[in-house]
Design an enzyme around this catalytic site. Structure first.
Site, short mmCIF file in Angstrom:
data_model
loop_
_atom_site.label_atom_id
_atom_site.label_comp_id
_atom_site.label_asym_id
_atom_site.label_seq_id
_atom_site.Cartn_x
_atom_site.Cartn_y
_atom_site.Cartn_z
CB SER A 8 -0.96 -0.04 1.20
OG SER A 8 -1.98 0.90 1.04
CG ASP A 11 -17.13 -18.41 -9.39
OD1 ASP A 11 -15.91 -18.63 -9.54
OD2 ASP A 11 -17.77 -18.84 -8.41
CG ASP A 63 -12.05 -19.37 -12.80
OD1 ASP A 63 -12.87 -20.29 -12.66
OD2 ASP A 63 -11.81 -18.54 -11.91
CG ASP A 81 -12.98 -20.88 -7.07
OD1 ASP A 81 -13.47 -19.99 -7.80
OD2 ASP A 81 -11.75 -21.10 -7.01
CG ASP A 106 -6.46 -3.40 -3.58
OD1 ASP A 106 -7.21 -2.73 -2.84
OD2 ASP A 106 -5.22 -3.38 -3.50
CG HIS A 145 -5.48 -2.61 0.16
ND1 HIS A 145 -4.76 -2.22 -0.93
CD2 HIS A 145 -5.01 -1.87 1.19
CE1 HIS A 145 -3.89 -1.29 -0.59
NE2 HIS A 145 -4.01 -1.07 0.70
#
Length: 530
Positions: free
Chosen positions: A192, A264, A267, A271, A427, A465
Site C-alpha cells: 500500500s 465465476d 476459469d 469457487d 483490491d 487489499h
C-alpha cells in the site's frame, strides 16, 4: 559490485557488540545520514526475545531541521544470530505509527506461522515517517488516516519519501556500531503506502537495496487521491431516494453476487474467485431499475452512477510527474466487492465524519485540505478532479513530491537489484490496474527482456487489499534473497490461502491460474495460461 569486510563474529552469527545496553545514548552524526537532519540519537536499547530468538531492540529518533517539525522515530532489531542482512519495513496509510519491524514485514503477503525475518536472522528496522500525534486512548495507528501533519513541509516530505532514506541511514549506523560492519544485503518489504515506498527506494536510492517487494502499491499517489475524491463526490451526491449516490450494503452485495454469477465459472472452477478478470464482461446497466424506480434486485439511477464512477478511470487534463495522467478504475465489474469500504453508517444527505463515512472520503478529504489546498475547511464536493480548478498549478508539484512514477529502474537493475510486484485482483483500496499500468510503463521504458532480468509481476485472484476471499501468502523475502544470491529468477511459485491452507500457482501477469482437474485445494490442479 560492493565489497564487504565481515568479521569472524558476524560470520558465526554472533553480534560484534554483545552489550545491547551500551547503545543507549548513541549519536548518529548529520554526516552519516544522506539527507539533511539534525542527526539521530538512540533513546533505548534492551534485550528481548521472539520465539526463543534473542535480539537487541533499539529505539531512536532522527532530529528535524525545520521549526515545528517532529523527529522521525525508528526501531532497529539486532538479532544475536545475525545473518549479515537487513530488512526495512514500509508503512501504511499516512504512516505516523512506528513500524516495530518484528513481524512478517507485509503480513498480508506472508504465510501465517512462518518465522519472521527477525527470527530468521535478519536485522530489521522501520520508522514512523516523521509525524506522530496522540489521540487520548486511541493507538498511534490512528495517524494513518489523519493528514493534518502535511501542513508542515518537512513532515510532508518525510512522509512522501525523505523519511525512508533518513531511517535507512540511521539504522545502518546502528548496525555498524553493534556488529562492527554494515549489512551485506539490504531488502525492503512494503504494501500500500509501503508499496509506494518500495517503488521509491528502487528509483531514488537504487544502490542502497538488493531486493524489494512492492505489494498493492499506491505509487500513483496524486491520481489515486483524486480517484478517492471523485468516488466520494459520487457516493455522497445528494438527491431523492432514486438519485442520491450512496451505496447501501444490500446493493454492493447485489453487484458482487451478480458479477460472480456471470464470471465465476469461466476459469474452469466455480469457487467464488474470478481468476481471469480480463475475461469477465459484466454490464452494470443490466441492473438498472429505470428512472424513478428502486428494488432489491436493481440499481437506482444514483446507485448506478456511483458504481460507474468506481469502475472508470480518473484522468487529469494535464500530465503529472513522468507523464502520468490517469489511474484505472476499480474492478467492481470483475470481482471487487465494495461492501465494507463504505463506512459504518448510511450518510446520503450530509458530509460524512470519520469513522462513519467511507475510507475514500476520509483519505480524499484529508489530502485536499492538508496536502493540496492547505485549507482545513475546504469542501471536497467543490473540487474538480479533472482540472484541479484554481489549484491546477499545484497538482504537478504534488506529484513530483509524492508519486513514485519513474519507471526507468535501470540503475537498480544494473546494481543487481531484484523487484517483486504483487497485487490482488479484488483490491477495493488501490485499483489493480494501477500496478498493471506501472509494469507496462517499465517494459515500455526498459524493454521486456531487461525487465524480465530483474522484476516479476504477479496478480493474485480473489486477493484484496491485504484481505479477500483468497488471503494470499508466500515467502517474498525468501524468494528475493535466493534470487539476489543465486541470480536465478523465481519459477513455479505457489501462494497459500491463509484462510483455508489451499494453494495455487502464482502466475506472472498476464497469465492466470486455470483449473485443469483434481483436488481444488492443491496448486498442481491449476496451470498458468494466457
Amino acid at each position: 559490485m560492493r565489497i564487504f569486510i565481515v568479521g569472524l563474529m558476524v560470520m558465526t552469527g554472533v553480534g560484534w557488540g554483545q552489550d545491547c545496553g551500551a547503545l543507549r545514548g548513541m549519536k548518529v552524526g548529520v554526516g552519516e545520514i544522506g539527507l539533511p537532519t539534525g542527526g539521530a540519537v538512540v533513546r533505548s536499547a534492551r534485550r528481548e526475545a521472539s520465539h526463543g530468538k534473542e535480539y537487541c531492540r533499539v529505539l531512536g529518533e532522527i532530529a528535524p531541521v525545520s521549526a515545528g517539525a517532529q523527529g522521525i522515530r525508528f526501531e532497529v532489531n539486532l538479532p544475536a544470530g545475525w545473518n549479515g542482512k537487513a530488512v526495512q519495513f514500509g508503512g501504511g496509510g499516512f504512516d505516523g505509527a512506528l513500524k516495530t519491524a518484528d513481524g512478517l514485514g507485509v503480513p498480508e503477503v506472508g504465510v501465517k506461522g512462518q518465522p519472521t525475518p527477525l527470527e530468521r536472522g535478519y536485522a530489521t528496522f522501520g520508522g514512523d515517517s516523521g509525524h506522530h500525534h496522540h489521540y487520548l486512548v486511541l493507538p498511534d495507528v490512528y495517524n494513518e488516516v489523519k493528514a493534518r501533519f502535511a501542513l508542515n513541509d518537512e513532515e510532508r516530505m518525510n512522509f512522501a519519501k525523505d523519511g525512508l532514506k533518513k531511517t535507512h541511514d540511521a539504522a545502518v549506523a546502528v548496525m555498524k556500531r553493534y556488529y562492527g560492519t554494515g549489512p551485506k544485503r539490504m531488502f525492503f518489504l512494503g504494501g500500500s503506502t509501503g508499496g509506494r515506498e518500495a517503488y521509491f527506494v528502487t528509483q531514488l536510492w537504487p544502490l542502497d537495496y538488493d531486493g524489494v517487494l512492492g505489494a498493492y502499491a499506491g505509487w500513483n499517489q496524486v491520481e489515486l487521491d483524486l480517484q478517492f475524491i471523485r468516488v466520494s463526490q459520487a457516493e455522497y451526491a445528494k438527491g431523492d431516494k432514486y438519485t442520491r449516490g450512496w451505496l447501501p450494503k444490500s446493493k454492493t452485495r447485489l453487484v458482487g453476487r451478480r458479477v460472480m454469477e456471470a464470471c465465476d465459472a469461466a476459469d474452469g472452477l466455480k469457487d467464488g474467485i474470478i481468476s481471469d478478470p480480463a475475461g469477465c464482461h459484466f454490464e452494470l446497466k443490466s441492473l438498472a431499475c429505470g428512472a424513478g424506480k428502486d428494488g432489491n434486485d436493481c440499481l437506482t439511477d444514483g446507485q448506478l452512477r456511483t458504481f460507474e464512477v468506481f469502475a472508470t478511470e480518473q484522468r487529469t487534463a494535464e500530465p503529472l510527474a513522468h507523464g502520468v495522467q490517469s489511474i484505472a478504475g476499480f474492478n467492481v465489474t470483475r470481482g471487487t466487492d465494495l461492501t465494507g469500504s463504505m463506512g459504518l453508517w448510511r450518510h446520503p444527505f450530509h458530509d460524512p465524519a470519520y469513522p462513519l463515512g467511507s475510507f475514500y472520503y476520509q483519505i480524499g478529504s484529508g489530502v485536499l485540505r492538508f496536502f493540496l489546498t492547505k485549507d482545513p475547511g475546504f469542501d471536497l464536493f467543490t473540487f474538480d478532479t479533472t482540472t484541479g480548478g484554481k489549484y491546477a498549478k499545484d497538482l504537478r508539484p504534488g506529484s513530483v513530491a509524492s508519486d513514485a512514477s519513474d519507471a526507468d529502474l535501470s540503475a537498480f537493475a544494473g546494481h543487481g537489484g531484484k523487484f517483486l510486484m504483487v497485487h490482488g485482483t479484488a483490491d477495493a483500496t488501490i485499483p489493480t490496474g494501477a500496478s498493471v499500468q506501472f509494469y507496462k510503463m517499465m517494459t515500455g521504458k526498459m524493454g521486456q527482456a531487461k525487465v524480465d532480468d530483474f522484476a516479476r509481476f504477479y496478480l493474485v485472484p480473489g486477493f484484496g487489499h491485504g484481505r479477500g476471499i483468497f488471503d494470499a501468502g508466500f515467502d517474498a523475502l525468501g524468494v528475493l534473497d535466493a534470487w539476489v544470491e543465486t541470480g536465478v529468477g523465481p519459477e513455479g511459485l505457489v501462494v497459500t490461502d491463509n484462510h483455508s491452507g489451499k494453494t495455487r500457482p502464482l502466475c506472472g501477469w498476464p497469465r492466470w491460474a486455470k483449473y485443469v482437474g483434481g483436488d481444488v485445494g492443491v496448486a498442481g490442479s491449476f496451470t498458468c495460461v494466457e
